[in-house]
Write a protein that holds these residues in place. Structure first.
Motif, PDB file in Angstrom:
ATOM      1  N   ASN A 175       0.853  -1.176   0.000  1.00 23.08           N
ATOM      2  CA  ASN A 175       0.000   0.000   0.000  1.00 23.08           C
ATOM      3  C   ASN A 175       0.896   1.236   0.000  1.00 23.08           C
ATOM      4  O   ASN A 175       1.690   1.410   0.925  1.00 23.08           O
ATOM      5  CB  ASN A 175      -0.897   0.009   1.241  1.00 23.08           C
ATOM      6  CG  ASN A 175      -1.948  -1.073   1.180  1.00 23.08           C
ATOM      7  OD1 ASN A 175      -2.520  -1.348   0.127  1.00 23.08           O
ATOM      8  ND2 ASN A 175      -2.213  -1.721   2.312  1.00 23.08           N
ATOM      9  N   HIS A 176       0.755   2.067  -0.998  1.00 25.23           N
ATOM     10  CA  HIS A 176       1.614   3.250  -0.999  1.00 25.23           C
ATOM     11  C   HIS A 176       1.152   4.314  -1.993  1.00 25.23           C
ATOM     12  O   HIS A 176       0.237   4.099  -2.790  1.00 25.23           O
ATOM     13  CB  HIS A 176       3.074   2.859  -1.240  1.00 25.23           C
ATOM     14  CG  HIS A 176       3.429   2.416  -2.620  1.00 25.23           C
ATOM     15  ND1 HIS A 176       3.116   1.181  -3.124  1.00 25.23           N
ATOM     16  CD2 HIS A 176       4.115   3.039  -3.600  1.00 25.23           C
ATOM     17  CE1 HIS A 176       3.598   1.055  -4.344  1.00 25.23           C
ATOM     18  NE2 HIS A 176       4.200   2.181  -4.666  1.00 25.23           N
ATOM     19  N   LEU A 177       1.805   5.460  -1.870  1.00 30.51           N
ATOM     20  CA  LEU A 177       1.618   6.586  -2.784  1.00 30.51           C
ATOM     21  C   LEU A 177       2.847   6.690  -3.676  1.00 30.51           C
ATOM     22  O   LEU A 177       3.970   6.464  -3.217  1.00 30.51           O
ATOM     23  CB  LEU A 177       1.442   7.893  -2.013  1.00 30.51           C
ATOM     24  CG  LEU A 177       0.176   8.059  -1.176  1.00 30.51           C
ATOM     25  CD1 LEU A 177       0.328   9.279  -0.269  1.00 30.51           C
ATOM     26  CD2 LEU A 177      -1.035   8.236  -2.082  1.00 30.51           C
ATOM     27  N   GLU A 178       2.630   7.069  -4.924  1.00 30.81           N
ATOM     28  CA  GLU A 178       3.751   7.226  -5.848  1.00 30.81           C
ATOM     29  C   GLU A 178       3.501   8.423  -6.747  1.00 30.81           C
ATOM     30  O   GLU A 178       2.403   8.613  -7.280  1.00 30.81           O
ATOM     31  CB  GLU A 178       3.928   5.969  -6.692  1.00 30.81           C
ATOM     32  CG  GLU A 178       5.115   6.044  -7.653  1.00 30.81           C
ATOM     33  CD  GLU A 178       5.250   4.788  -8.475  1.00 30.81           C
ATOM     34  OE1 GLU A 178       5.966   3.861  -8.039  1.00 30.81           O
ATOM     35  OE2 GLU A 178       4.616   4.714  -9.545  1.00 30.81           O
ATOM     36  N   LEU A 179       4.531   9.231  -6.899  1.00 29.51           N
ATOM     37  CA  LEU A 179       4.486  10.374  -7.803  1.00 29.51           C
ATOM     38  C   LEU A 179       5.547  10.153  -8.872  1.00 29.51           C
ATOM     39  O   LEU A 179       6.729   9.970  -8.554  1.00 29.51           O
ATOM     40  CB  LEU A 179       4.750  11.671  -7.044  1.00 29.51           C
ATOM     41  CG  LEU A 179       4.675  12.971  -7.853  1.00 29.51           C
ATOM     42  CD1 LEU A 179       3.269  13.175  -8.412  1.00 29.51           C
ATOM     43  CD2 LEU A 179       5.086  14.161  -6.998  1.00 29.51           C
ATOM     44  N   ASP A 194       4.052   1.513   2.826  1.00 33.48           N
ATOM     45  CA  ASP A 194       3.854   0.876   4.118  1.00 33.48           C
ATOM     46  C   ASP A 194       4.767  -0.354   4.178  1.00 33.48           C
ATOM     47  O   ASP A 194       4.564  -1.305   3.426  1.00 33.48           O
ATOM     48  CB  ASP A 194       2.390   0.455   4.260  1.00 33.48           C
ATOM     49  CG  ASP A 194       2.056  -0.041   5.655  1.00 33.48           C
ATOM     50  OD1 ASP A 194       2.980  -0.490   6.369  1.00 33.48           O
ATOM     51  OD2 ASP A 194       0.864   0.017   6.030  1.00 33.48           O
ATOM     52  N   PRO A 195       5.783  -0.368   5.061  1.00 32.58           N
ATOM     53  CA  PRO A 195       6.741  -1.474   5.061  1.00 32.58           C
ATOM     54  C   PRO A 195       6.240  -2.740   5.748  1.00 32.58           C
ATOM     55  O   PRO A 195       6.937  -3.748   5.748  1.00 32.58           O
ATOM     56  CB  PRO A 195       7.937  -0.887   5.817  1.00 32.58           C
ATOM     57  CG  PRO A 195       7.317   0.070   6.771  1.00 32.58           C
ATOM     58  CD  PRO A 195       6.133   0.667   6.040  1.00 32.58           C
ATOM     59  N   ARG A 196       5.050  -2.725   6.333  1.00 34.63           N
ATOM     60  CA  ARG A 196       4.592  -3.890   7.098  1.00 34.63           C
ATOM     61  C   ARG A 196       4.405  -5.123   6.234  1.00 34.63           C
ATOM     62  O   ARG A 196       4.531  -6.246   6.715  1.00 34.63           O
ATOM     63  CB  ARG A 196       3.287  -3.541   7.827  1.00 34.63           C
ATOM     64  CG  ARG A 196       3.479  -2.553   8.958  1.00 34.63           C
ATOM     65  CD  ARG A 196       2.165  -2.156   9.588  1.00 34.63           C
ATOM     66  NE  ARG A 196       1.321  -1.414   8.651  1.00 34.63           N
ATOM     67  CZ  ARG A 196       0.116  -0.954   8.948  1.00 34.63           C
ATOM     68  NH1 ARG A 196      -0.393  -1.172  10.157  1.00 34.63           N
ATOM     69  NH2 ARG A 196      -0.587  -0.274   8.057  1.00 34.63           N
ATOM     70  N   GLU A 197       4.123  -4.932   4.947  1.00 29.53           N
ATOM     71  CA  GLU A 197       3.878  -6.078   4.088  1.00 29.53           C
ATOM     72  C   GLU A 197       5.161  -6.834   3.757  1.00 29.53           C
ATOM     73  O   GLU A 197       5.171  -8.053   3.655  1.00 29.53           O
ATOM     74  CB  GLU A 197       3.193  -5.620   2.801  1.00 29.53           C
ATOM     75  CG  GLU A 197       2.485  -6.717   2.058  1.00 29.53           C
ATOM     76  CD  GLU A 197       1.433  -6.169   1.113  1.00 29.53           C
ATOM     77  OE1 GLU A 197       0.815  -6.972   0.406  1.00 29.53           O
ATOM     78  OE2 GLU A 197       1.227  -4.940   1.084  1.00 29.53           O
ATOM     79  N   ASP A 198       6.252  -6.130   3.599  1.00 26.69           N
ATOM     80  CA  ASP A 198       7.521  -6.769   3.251  1.00 26.69           C
ATOM     81  C   ASP A 198       8.400  -7.057   4.455  1.00 26.69           C
ATOM     82  O   ASP A 198       9.252  -7.951   4.393  1.00 26.69           O
ATOM     83  CB  ASP A 198       8.295  -5.879   2.272  1.00 26.69           C
ATOM     84  CG  ASP A 198       7.866  -6.095   0.840  1.00 26.69           C
ATOM     85  OD1 ASP A 198       8.099  -7.202   0.323  1.00 26.69           O
ATOM     86  OD2 ASP A 198       7.276  -5.179   0.255  1.00 26.69           O
ATOM     87  N   PHE A 199       8.214  -6.320   5.552  1.00 29.57           N
ATOM     88  CA  PHE A 199       9.153  -6.433   6.676  1.00 29.57           C
ATOM     89  C   PHE A 199       8.468  -6.786   7.991  1.00 29.57           C
ATOM     90  O   PHE A 199       8.979  -6.457   9.053  1.00 29.57           O
ATOM     91  CB  PHE A 199       9.937  -5.130   6.831  1.00 29.57           C
ATOM     92  CG  PHE A 199      10.781  -4.810   5.634  1.00 29.57           C
ATOM     93  CD1 PHE A 199      11.952  -5.500   5.382  1.00 29.57           C
ATOM     94  CD2 PHE A 199      10.380  -3.827   4.738  1.00 29.57           C
ATOM     95  CE1 PHE A 199      12.725  -5.204   4.271  1.00 29.57           C
ATOM     96  CE2 PHE A 199      11.149  -3.529   3.625  1.00 29.57           C
ATOM     97  CZ  PHE A 199      12.326  -4.220   3.389  1.00 29.57           C
ATOM     98  N   THR A 200       7.312  -7.448   7.943  1.00 32.63           N
ATOM     99  CA  THR A 200       6.677  -7.918   9.171  1.00 32.63           C
ATOM    100  C   THR A 200       7.636  -8.846   9.915  1.00 32.63           C
ATOM    101  O   THR A 200       8.197  -9.770   9.348  1.00 32.63           O
ATOM    102  CB  THR A 200       5.376  -8.671   8.842  1.00 32.63           C
ATOM    103  OG1 THR A 200       4.491  -7.778   8.177  1.00 32.63           O
ATOM    104  CG2 THR A 200       4.725  -9.200  10.100  1.00 32.63           C
ATOM    105  N   GLY A 201       7.823  -8.609  11.192  1.00 38.25           N
ATOM    106  CA  GLY A 201       8.785  -9.385  11.970  1.00 38.25           C
ATOM    107  C   GLY A 201      10.115  -8.697  12.118  1.00 38.25           C
ATOM    108  O   GLY A 201      10.947  -9.136  12.902  1.00 38.25           O
ATOM    109  N   HIS A 202      10.325  -7.618  11.375  1.00 38.91           N
ATOM    110  CA  HIS A 202      11.583  -6.891  11.469  1.00 38.91           C
ATOM    111  C   HIS A 202      11.359  -5.403  11.662  1.00 38.91           C
ATOM    112  O   HIS A 202      12.279  -4.611  11.443  1.00 38.91           O
ATOM    113  CB  HIS A 202      12.427  -7.125  10.210  1.00 38.91           C
ATOM    114  CG  HIS A 202      12.772  -8.560   9.988  1.00 38.91           C
ATOM    115  ND1 HIS A 202      13.664  -9.245  10.781  1.00 38.91           N
ATOM    116  CD2 HIS A 202      12.313  -9.453   9.074  1.00 38.91           C
ATOM    117  CE1 HIS A 202      13.755 -10.500  10.355  1.00 38.91           C
ATOM    118  NE2 HIS A 202      12.946 -10.643   9.325  1.00 38.91           N
TER     119      HIS A 202
END
Length: 265
Positions: A175-179, A194-202
């Motif tokens: 989930n993110h915004l991009e310009l 949102d880094p939670r999707e790739d870095f859950t646990g870290h």
């Protein structure tokens, strides 16, 4: 003369009656057929009654697996042990993409849904869930939703480096915004993810910022590539205190023939 007058009167009467019946008949409304929309490429059609163009794409895949060992692990999650030497799996995918022109650029909305149904033997869990593959809104160069990471434009492989305190080149959808901005064959993009999707646990206990990343894409007739960089806070385990974490990635692809290419990373 009297016979001629009677015939003329009869003809006039029929004409009046015919005109009245014709006036009473309902007029059929014109049918609005679906028209091809050439403004956004092949496969787009105007939604009747609007200036919005829609593209619908579908994909169905049927897999039959056979192997010699009934205790072999399923290659896909949830990786339960098989109780037989064969199994069938069906996967379906549908994608919707709608576009229209506005005063500030192209307005685009897209949704992709994928589902898998596994009827393998009883002790293999049956997966019949439909998953949101991607969904986003985009107007001009501003894009918001769930889609591929800005840090890895066009990335499709997944590595297993196990590195927890630096950005990985395999980061996927988030989930993110991009310009973004493009001029000729050079493109620039800046993302807040949102880094939670790739870095859950870290993610550390003092996690307080999104993943900030960007990329520059470029290319020519027989070559293309990108360079990207990102920065966020990561830790070595849940509950740890994070440190500044960053990464730099790049890919250069050379197209040798229409079927062959070489990639440098």
């Amino acid at each position: 003369m009297k016979l001629k007058t009677a015939l003329l009167a009869s003809a006039a009467a029929f004409a009046v009656v015919g005109g009245a019946q014709a006036a009473d008949l309902s007029v059929a409304e014109p049918v609005e057929y679906v028209k091809a929309c050439e403004a956004f490429g092949a496969g787009y059609y105007y939604i009747p009654g609007s200036d919005t163009c829609l593209h619908v794409f579908g994909h169905v895949e049927f897999d039959a697996g056979f192997h010699a060992n009934s205790a072999m692990y399923d290659p896909a999650p949830p990786r339960f042990t098989r109780s037989s030497t064969w199994g069938f799996t069906t996967t379906g995918e549908v994608e919707f993409n709608a576009k229209s022109m506005t005063d500030v650029g192209i307005l685009e909305g897209a949704v992709g849904i994928t589902g898998t149904y596994d009827t393998s033997p009883a002790n293999v869990a049956k997966n019949d869930d439909a998953l949101l593959d991607y969904a986003y809104l985009k107007i001009g160069g501003l894009k918001a939703g769930h889609f591929g990471s800005t840090y890895r434009p066009g990335g499709s492989y997944v590595d297993d480096f196990g590195i927890s305190n630096e950005l990985r080149p395999s980061m996927g959808d988030s989930n993110h915004l991009e310009l973004s901005f493009k001029e000729g064959s050079v493109g620039l993009a800046l993302g807040l993810e949102d880094p939670r999707e790739d870095f859950t646990g870290h993610l550390p206990v003092n996690y307080s910022m999104p993943l900030i990343d960007g990329n520059m894409t470029f290319g020519g007739t027989n070559w293309s590539g990108f360079v990207s960089a990102g920065y966020t806070q990561l830790g070595t385990a849940v509950g740890s205190f994070g440190t500044s974490s960053y990464g730099v990635s790049g890919v250069l692809t050379l197209n040798l023939t229409p079927m062959d290419s070489v990639m440098f990373e």
